[in-house]
Design an enzyme around this catalytic site. Sequence first.
Site, PDB file in Angstrom:
ATOM      1  N   TRP A 189       1.032  -1.251   0.013  1.00 10.74           N
ATOM      2  CA  TRP A 189      -0.430  -0.288  -0.036  1.00 10.74           C
ATOM      3  C   TRP A 189       1.109   1.548  -0.354  1.00 10.74           C
ATOM      4  O   TRP A 189       2.121   1.527   0.662  1.00 10.74           O
ATOM      5  CB  TRP A 189      -0.788   0.226   1.061  1.00 10.74           C
ATOM      6  CG  TRP A 189      -1.552   1.459   1.380  1.00 10.74           C
ATOM      7  CD1 TRP A 189      -2.399   1.543   0.607  1.00 10.74           C
ATOM      8  CD2 TRP A 189      -1.496   2.346   1.786  1.00 10.74           C
ATOM      9  NE1 TRP A 189      -3.094   3.404   0.969  1.00 10.74           N
ATOM     10  CE2 TRP A 189      -1.955   3.407   1.824  1.00 10.74           C
ATOM     11  CE3 TRP A 189      -0.084   2.689   2.899  1.00 10.74           C
ATOM     12  CZ2 TRP A 189      -3.003   4.686   2.702  1.00 10.74           C
ATOM     13  CZ3 TRP A 189      -0.695   4.336   3.096  1.00 10.74           C
ATOM     14  CH2 TRP A 189      -0.910   4.944   2.872  1.00 10.74           C
ATOM     15  N   GLU A 230      -3.353  -2.771  -2.446  1.00  3.97           N
ATOM     16  CA  GLU A 230      -4.443  -2.010  -1.908  1.00  3.97           C
ATOM     17  C   GLU A 230      -4.772  -0.443  -2.001  1.00  3.97           C
ATOM     18  O   GLU A 230      -3.788   0.233  -1.900  1.00  3.97           O
ATOM     19  CB  GLU A 230      -3.479  -2.348  -0.047  1.00  3.97           C
ATOM     20  CG  GLU A 230      -5.090  -1.792   0.477  1.00  3.97           C
ATOM     21  CD  GLU A 230      -4.179  -1.488   2.469  1.00  3.97           C
ATOM     22  OE1 GLU A 230      -3.419  -2.056   2.832  1.00  3.97           O
ATOM     23  OE2 GLU A 230      -5.681  -1.114   3.505  1.00  3.97           O
ATOM     24  N   LYS A 232      -6.582   2.884  -2.148  1.00  9.73           N
ATOM     25  CA  LYS A 232      -7.230   3.818  -1.182  1.00  9.73           C
ATOM     26  C   LYS A 232      -8.232   4.195  -2.138  1.00  9.73           C
ATOM     27  O   LYS A 232      -8.056   5.072  -3.031  1.00  9.73           O
ATOM     28  CB  LYS A 232      -6.097   3.919  -0.569  1.00  9.73           C
ATOM     29  CG  LYS A 232      -7.327   4.948   0.704  1.00  9.73           C
ATOM     30  CD  LYS A 232      -5.602   5.129   1.567  1.00  9.73           C
ATOM     31  CE  LYS A 232      -6.333   6.583   3.150  1.00  9.73           C
ATOM     32  NZ  LYS A 232      -4.928   6.515   3.980  1.00  9.73           N
ATOM     33  N   ASP A 263     -10.361  -2.680   1.785  1.00 11.02           N
ATOM     34  CA  ASP A 263      -9.694  -2.445   3.345  1.00 11.02           C
ATOM     35  C   ASP A 263     -11.488  -2.283   3.098  1.00 11.02           C
ATOM     36  O   ASP A 263     -11.412  -0.800   1.927  1.00 11.02           O
ATOM     37  CB  ASP A 263      -9.118  -1.522   3.018  1.00 11.02           C
ATOM     38  CG  ASP A 263      -8.478  -0.319   4.669  1.00 11.02           C
ATOM     39  OD1 ASP A 263      -9.700  -0.290   5.322  1.00 11.02           O
ATOM     40  OD2 ASP A 263      -7.943  -0.624   5.030  1.00 11.02           O
ATOM     41  N   HIS A 266     -11.887   2.105   2.447  1.00  9.25           N
ATOM     42  CA  HIS A 266     -11.387   2.514   1.006  1.00  9.25           C
ATOM     43  C   HIS A 266     -12.114   2.666   0.547  1.00  9.25           C
ATOM     44  O   HIS A 266     -11.314   3.124  -1.083  1.00  9.25           O
ATOM     45  CB  HIS A 266     -10.417   1.720   0.811  1.00  9.25           C
ATOM     46  CG  HIS A 266      -9.128   1.848   2.134  1.00  9.25           C
ATOM     47  ND1 HIS A 266      -7.346   1.296   1.917  1.00  9.25           N
ATOM     48  CD2 HIS A 266      -8.802   2.649   3.510  1.00  9.25           C
ATOM     49  CE1 HIS A 266      -6.760   1.632   2.672  1.00  9.25           C
ATOM     50  NE2 HIS A 266      -7.432   2.027   4.196  1.00  9.25           N
ATOM     51  N   HIS A 290      -9.028  -6.290   4.324  1.00  8.64           N
ATOM     52  CA  HIS A 290      -8.628  -5.248   5.242  1.00  8.64           C
ATOM     53  C   HIS A 290      -9.967  -4.645   6.871  1.00  8.64           C
ATOM     54  O   HIS A 290     -10.495  -4.420   6.076  1.00  8.64           O
ATOM     55  CB  HIS A 290      -7.693  -3.741   5.468  1.00  8.64           C
ATOM     56  CG  HIS A 290      -6.158  -4.393   4.886  1.00  8.64           C
ATOM     57  ND1 HIS A 290      -5.061  -3.091   4.915  1.00  8.64           N
ATOM     58  CD2 HIS A 290      -5.393  -5.524   5.620  1.00  8.64           C
ATOM     59  CE1 HIS A 290      -4.140  -3.877   5.261  1.00  8.64           C
ATOM     60  NE2 HIS A 290      -4.098  -4.868   5.744  1.00  8.64           N
ATOM     61  N   ASP A 298     -13.286   7.152   6.836  1.00  8.84           N
ATOM     62  CA  ASP A 298     -11.684   5.857   6.982  1.00  8.84           C
ATOM     63  C   ASP A 298     -10.640   6.210   7.934  1.00  8.84           C
ATOM     64  O   ASP A 298      -9.794   6.512   8.350  1.00  8.84           O
ATOM     65  CB  ASP A 298     -10.971   6.003   5.241  1.00  8.84           C
ATOM     66  CG  ASP A 298      -9.583   5.439   6.131  1.00  8.84           C
ATOM     67  OD1 ASP A 298     -10.140   4.024   6.276  1.00  8.84           O
ATOM     68  OD2 ASP A 298      -8.004   5.220   4.962  1.00  8.84           O
ATOM     69  N   ASP A 300     -10.565   4.407  10.504  1.00  2.82           N
ATOM     70  CA  ASP A 300     -10.362   3.028  10.856  1.00  2.82           C
ATOM     71  C   ASP A 300     -10.208   3.318  12.766  1.00  2.82           C
ATOM     72  O   ASP A 300      -9.365   2.828  13.354  1.00  2.82           O
ATOM     73  CB  ASP A 300      -8.025   3.146  11.164  1.00  2.82           C
ATOM     74  CG  ASP A 300      -8.134   3.296   9.955  1.00  2.82           C
ATOM     75  OD1 ASP A 300      -7.956   1.780   9.389  1.00  2.82           O
ATOM     76  OD2 ASP A 300      -7.653   4.356   9.286  1.00  2.82           O
ATOM     77  N   ASP A 330      -7.268  -3.960  10.020  1.00  2.00           N
ATOM     78  CA  ASP A 330      -6.501  -2.980   9.872  1.00  2.00           C
ATOM     79  C   ASP A 330      -7.392  -0.798  10.820  1.00  2.00           C
ATOM     80  O   ASP A 330      -8.148  -0.890   9.818  1.00  2.00           O
ATOM     81  CB  ASP A 330      -6.527  -2.310   8.179  1.00  2.00           C
ATOM     82  CG  ASP A 330      -5.147  -1.758   8.296  1.00  2.00           C
ATOM     83  OD1 ASP A 330      -4.925  -0.831   9.302  1.00  2.00           O
ATOM     84  OD2 ASP A 330      -5.410  -0.478   7.644  1.00  2.00           O
TER      85      ASP A 330
END
Length: 422
Positions: A189, A230, A232, A263, A266, A290, A298, A300, A330
Amino acid sequence: MPNTPKSLEQAFALAQERYGSLGVDVGLALKRLATIPISLQCWQGDDVTGFENNTGELGGGLAVTGNYPGRARSPQELRADLEKALSLIPGRHRLNLHACYAETDNRKVDRNELEPTHFQGWMDWAKAHGLGLDFNPTFFSHSQAASGFTLSHRDAAIRAFWIEHGIRCRKIGAAFGEALGTPCVTNQWIPDGYKDTPVDRKAPRERLAESLDAIFAQPLDARFNRDAVEAKLFGIGSESYVVGSHEFYLGYAFEHRKLVCLDTGHFHPTEMVSDKISSVLTWLDEILLHVSRGVRWDSDHVVTFTDELQAIAAELVRGQYLDRVHLGLDYFDASINRVAAWVIGTRAVLKALLFALLEPIERLREFEDAGDYTSRLALLEELKSLPFGAVWDLYCLKAGVPVGEAWLGETKNYERDVLMKR
Ligand code: RNT
Ligand code: ZN
């Protein structure tokens, strides 16, 4: 009723009967669940800091918020925290490492100089604990990434630096796979992108494709290493344009037989990864997930038992995709106990998988095939209040980990005895 083994067994027996009446084999579901590894992200334990002792500033448009005490500051502390977390999670799992967690004996080893030996401590530890390892090159928090561009940088020397990093990381991944007897997923990534509207969206993508080709030029044994890329949507400071977009990597992965990493944070907030799994797996052999939880963006956040998590687990089970999907977490939350963050997120994923494994899928399919959407909807709703918790509790009991909220007490003790003394 307290959680005595006897009461748990009784509750389980009733639950088993109830699920059995719908044609669900609870024993089989539990057996399958025990075979599914989740890759815990090492970076939840120290706010994505790593051990390079550089500026300490997180780059790449990533942000960790919170200042909860007890952050791991060394490999020893991080491993101890992971051991604590793993002791509270049923099943056998994996650790997902980042290149910036290399152990270099206080010597400066730059990202383009890393070798498997710099991860010997992690390999030994993983072996001793029966864990598989996954890996990620670190294309951020570094002077050569200060411009926000790495593999797609217009300067060939900067690209070369990062290409070398990518190449070395794949070899480190392969060393993990060989040492531990389970393939390492090495996930690339990069943060590359523009804050404001570019006039050239094309050239950086062409450069990225070339850099990836250079990184992947040497074929590695799939028994040891699997490559993932990955995408995004945006990052902090790359709001207008991200070089490695979803379409870019999907095309790249298809053309070069790589894994895409989806992810869950993302994509646009109304786009669901649960709907992408079967689409992408129509064309690719394997993917990496992820699992994260975006809140408005995003962000997390720690993964919880949300509708989307349940939908993802359901897709994996219904599509019989479990052997083709590598599951990783993640997120990075520094506002709560970091060990608890691992435990909450991993247990949530396992619960979602169990919930999916307990679905009377034959019956639901019959309804769907017969066009009886009324019954499909009705049964899906009724399933939500079946005694699923009793099955989960027994799974934890048999796995020798705390049942229900009992894990929290252990985490609090660890916080008092270890984390607060840091
Ligand atoms: C960033 C990506 C990436 C990182 C980790 C630390 O948006 O999700 O996977 O979170 O590599
Ligand atoms: Zn990610």
